[in-house]
Design a protein around this motif. Structure first.
Motif, short mmCIF file in Angstrom:
data_model
loop_
_atom_site.label_atom_id
_atom_site.label_comp_id
_atom_site.label_asym_id
_atom_site.label_seq_id
_atom_site.Cartn_x
_atom_site.Cartn_y
_atom_site.Cartn_z
N ASN A 114 3.29 -1.02 5.24
CA ASN A 114 2.26 -0.03 5.58
C ASN A 114 1.30 -0.62 6.60
O ASN A 114 1.13 -1.84 6.70
CB ASN A 114 1.52 0.35 4.30
N HIS A 115 0.63 0.25 7.36
CA HIS A 115 -0.34 -0.24 8.34
C HIS A 115 -1.46 -1.04 7.70
O HIS A 115 -2.05 -1.92 8.33
CB HIS A 115 -0.93 0.93 9.15
N ALA A 116 -1.77 -0.75 6.44
CA ALA A 116 -2.81 -1.50 5.72
C ALA A 116 -2.36 -2.90 5.34
O ALA A 116 -3.17 -3.72 4.89
CB ALA A 116 -3.23 -0.73 4.47
N CYS A 117 -1.08 -3.19 5.54
CA CYS A 117 -0.50 -4.50 5.20
C CYS A 117 -0.10 -5.27 6.45
O CYS A 117 0.60 -6.29 6.36
CB CYS A 117 0.74 -4.31 4.33
N ALA A 118 -0.55 -4.83 7.61
CA ALA A 118 -0.01 -5.31 8.88
C ALA A 118 -0.10 -6.82 9.07
O ALA A 118 0.75 -7.42 9.71
CB ALA A 118 -0.69 -4.60 10.05
N LEU A 119 -1.15 -7.44 8.51
CA LEU A 119 -1.34 -8.88 8.72
C LEU A 119 -1.16 -9.71 7.46
O LEU A 119 -1.39 -10.92 7.48
CB LEU A 119 -2.73 -9.14 9.31
N TYR A 153 0.86 -1.19 0.00
CA TYR A 153 0.00 0.00 0.00
C TYR A 153 0.89 1.23 0.00
O TYR A 153 1.86 1.30 0.76
CB TYR A 153 -0.92 0.01 1.22
N GLU A 154 0.59 2.16 -0.89
CA GLU A 154 1.35 3.40 -1.03
C GLU A 154 2.85 3.12 -1.14
O GLU A 154 3.68 3.79 -0.54
CB GLU A 154 1.05 4.35 0.13
#
Length: 291
Positions: A146-151, A140-141
């Motif tokens: 990124n926090h949207a990829c955390a898992l 992401y970005e």
């Protein structure tokens, strides 16, 4: 961050050589995309912790007597990738010292590093994610950290269970095992028992505070309606600590608001409650060194 003992506990319970628990603050907020401020979360959490009563009524324990060492914060912020690597190395170091390792973020991207360290250290690991968001994007970005990829990494390398999810991008369905997702709108009477049945013996818990309903946890970067409440969450956590070997946990995404302190206190109480459950139900069978 100024160096203090966790919750103002006496020095004899705060030394690394005596403590069974290590708490690693990670004041990082490099990739959040809406409300900034998660880097202030660890300080707000620690300040609230100093104002807690340290006797837990439910477990009838004072878990701080097991020893809680407040580690120096992980402050690497030159890039998301370097932050994740720093969290990974720091976490792995304390695991090797046979400590019960916990972390407080910071945004959820810090969990990429913590989960990686625990997955390398414990066989057949289940990761239990309490979160409003799926966080399964592969990138992401421009970053995989990124926090949207955390898992995302955990979805490929561990047995991942997701609880409380109520917001996601359609692309994340490609990376989701819906048989292991407990969507917020679908939670039913016996969901906790069903979730426990899908876990392996070793469990790592990652809690994004936006898993909670905004009515009790408004101070988070991306609040979503329809979340979990206090006692149902504690019931689930207690069940995990009773029935599984919880090897560590992290709590992330406190975005403090100077005019709203109840969220800071919820985070502080949640952390202490989880330690209380750990040593009540998975005690090391050692005597307290509190004479």
């Amino acid at each position: 961050m100024s160096k203090k003992n966790y919750a103002g506990i006496p020095e004899k319970y705060a030394r690394i050589d005596e403590a069974k628990v290590v708490l690693i603050p990670v004041p990082y907020d490099g990739t959040s995309t809406w409300q900034k401020g998660a880097d202030k979360g660890p300080d707000a959490f620690l300040n609230a912790s100093e104002n807690m009563e340290l006797y837990d009524i439910e477990t009838q324990t004072e878990v701080y007597r097991k020893g809680i060492y407040l580690a120096p914060p992980v402050t690497e912020d030159s890039s998301p990738e370097k932050m994740v690597e720093a969290v990974y190395k720091t976490t792995k170091n304390y695991i090797k010292q046979d400590k019960f390792v916990t972390l407080f973020g910071g945004e959820h991207s810090v969990s990429i590093g913590s989960i990686r360290a625990f997955n390398e250290s414990f066989e057949d690991l289940t990761v239990v994610q309490l979160d409003a968001h799926a966080d399964l994007r592969p990138e992401y970005e421009g970053s995989k950290c990124n926090h949207a990829c955390a898992l995302h990494e955990a979805s490929k390398t561990t047995n991942l269970l997701q609880v409380g999810i109520r917001s996601m991008d359609i692309s994340e369905k490609d990376h989701m095992d819906e048989n292991q997702v407990y969507f917020a709108h679908d939670l039913y009477e016996d969901w906790q028992e069903d979730a426990i049945g899908q876990m392996t013996p070793n469990v790592f818990i990652t809690i994004d505070l936006d898993a909670f309903d905004p009515s009790i946890m408004p101070s988070t970067g991306t609040p979503e309606p329809g979340g979990l409440f206090w006692y149902e969450t504690l019931d689930f956590l207690k069940m995990m600590f009773k029935k599984k070997n919880v090897v560590g946990f992290d709590i992330v995404e406190l975005c403090p608001n100077k005019d709203e302190k109840s969220s800071d206190f919820l985070a502080a109480k949640l952390y202490y409650k989880m330690l209380s459950y750990k040593f009540k139900y998975q005690d090391y069978n050692e005597e307290d060194d509190d004479e």
